[in-house]
Design an enzyme around this catalytic site. Sequence first.
Site, mmCIF file in Angstrom:
data_model
loop_
_atom_site.group_PDB
_atom_site.id
_atom_site.type_symbol
_atom_site.label_atom_id
_atom_site.label_comp_id
_atom_site.label_asym_id
_atom_site.label_seq_id
_atom_site.Cartn_x
_atom_site.Cartn_y
_atom_site.Cartn_z
ATOM 1 N N LYS A 169 0.843 -1.209 0.000
ATOM 2 C CA LYS A 169 0.000 0.000 0.000
ATOM 3 C C LYS A 169 0.872 1.250 0.000
ATOM 4 O O LYS A 169 0.594 2.204 -0.706
ATOM 5 C CB LYS A 169 -0.877 0.027 1.264
ATOM 6 C CG LYS A 169 -2.078 -0.876 1.174
ATOM 7 C CD LYS A 169 -3.065 -0.554 2.269
ATOM 8 C CE LYS A 169 -3.008 -1.453 3.438
ATOM 9 N NZ LYS A 169 -3.908 -2.515 3.573
ATOM 10 N N ASP B 55 -11.237 2.436 5.096
ATOM 11 C CA ASP B 55 -11.693 1.080 4.758
ATOM 12 C C ASP B 55 -13.218 0.963 4.668
ATOM 13 O O ASP B 55 -13.730 -0.077 4.266
ATOM 14 C CB ASP B 55 -11.194 0.099 5.829
ATOM 15 C CG ASP B 55 -9.907 -0.589 5.407
ATOM 16 O OD1 ASP B 55 -9.625 -0.626 4.194
ATOM 17 O OD2 ASP B 55 -9.197 -1.085 6.294
ATOM 18 N N GLN C 196 -4.918 -2.314 9.970
ATOM 19 C CA GLN C 196 -4.714 -3.513 9.159
ATOM 20 C C GLN C 196 -5.292 -4.715 9.921
ATOM 21 O O GLN C 196 -4.948 -4.951 11.070
ATOM 22 C CB GLN C 196 -3.206 -3.692 8.901
ATOM 23 C CG GLN C 196 -2.858 -4.826 7.971
ATOM 24 C CD GLN C 196 -3.345 -4.578 6.545
ATOM 25 O OE1 GLN C 196 -3.272 -3.479 6.026
ATOM 26 N NE2 GLN C 196 -3.875 -5.616 5.919
#
Length: 282
Positions: free
Chosen positions: A52, A119, A96
């Site tokens: 990322k 997210d 994460q």
Amino acid sequence: MGKILDGKAFANQKAEKLKEKVKNLKSEGIQPYFCVINIGDNPASKLYVKTKKRRSESVGIIQKIYQLPENEKEEDVLALIDELNADKKVYGVMVQLPVPEHINANHLMERIDPKKDVDGLTPANMGRLWQGNHFVEPATADGIIALLDYYHIDLAGKNVVIIGRSNIVGKPVAALALERDATISILHFCTKNLTEYTKLADVIISAAGQANLITADMIKENAVIIDVGINHVNGHLVGDVAFDEVKDKASWITPVPGGIGPITVEFLMEQVIKLTRKANGR
Ligand code: NAD
């Protein structure tokens, strides 16, 4: 043979568009910036975070990584989220997943400011997704719908079968396909007979994480097959679909690798840009 839905080519095109959007924001003095909190030593997570970062930098977004130890206390992670929520230069915050067992991921999701929820996994944004009133979407789900759009595959009135009910893929892609007027079935571990559903599907989206789950006898002629699964078999990366046999029966199919994987990270960047724009009244 079914035609390939080329995720890699689509992702590369998307990256060019993202660069342009970032350039425009920067010309107004706005720098897209987001933070990723990674807790513990899961090697796959560390690799995803690094990927990322590399992709963010290549489109001009700044990604800061907070690497926390495996034994970090939940309250300390919550305090870090509070700090990032309050920091004006930070437009996005994500944790994460998965997190170590002693930490409740839901508590972390509840704490992230929905306006910085890259997210799209906070309860507020998951709720908005089902209301059809969303401004940020989980990246993989958003990317799948965008890939179908790119290839002019219309979902209206289609039978869409989704395998997997996770918050990051199964549920959000169901909400987005429903919004496109598809008829949805969500299959999972307790579904008794997958074939009963998959045989009727115009579109199958498999996010189970099980190699060879979908075989040619399970699909109808000319079905569209989206393979989200990532599985390591004998040192090879494969999806959930038995690609070699299914490709001959499908009308369109994503390969693994080179399908949904590369799209996901670009669509995460898209969310960062969307949140940055929104925070600046664009
Ligand atoms: P998960 O791993 O949390 O859960 C798997 C889901 O699949 C569950 O809902 C389970 O009920 C269902 N399932 C598993 N085996 C099944 C079976 N035999 N029959 C019916 N249902 C079954 O889900 P996830 O986090 O969405 O991940 C799913 C897969 O997608 C994994 O391989 C993951 O690595 C991959 N993934 C890929 C991307 C990408 O960008 N390509 C993004 C996210 C996840």
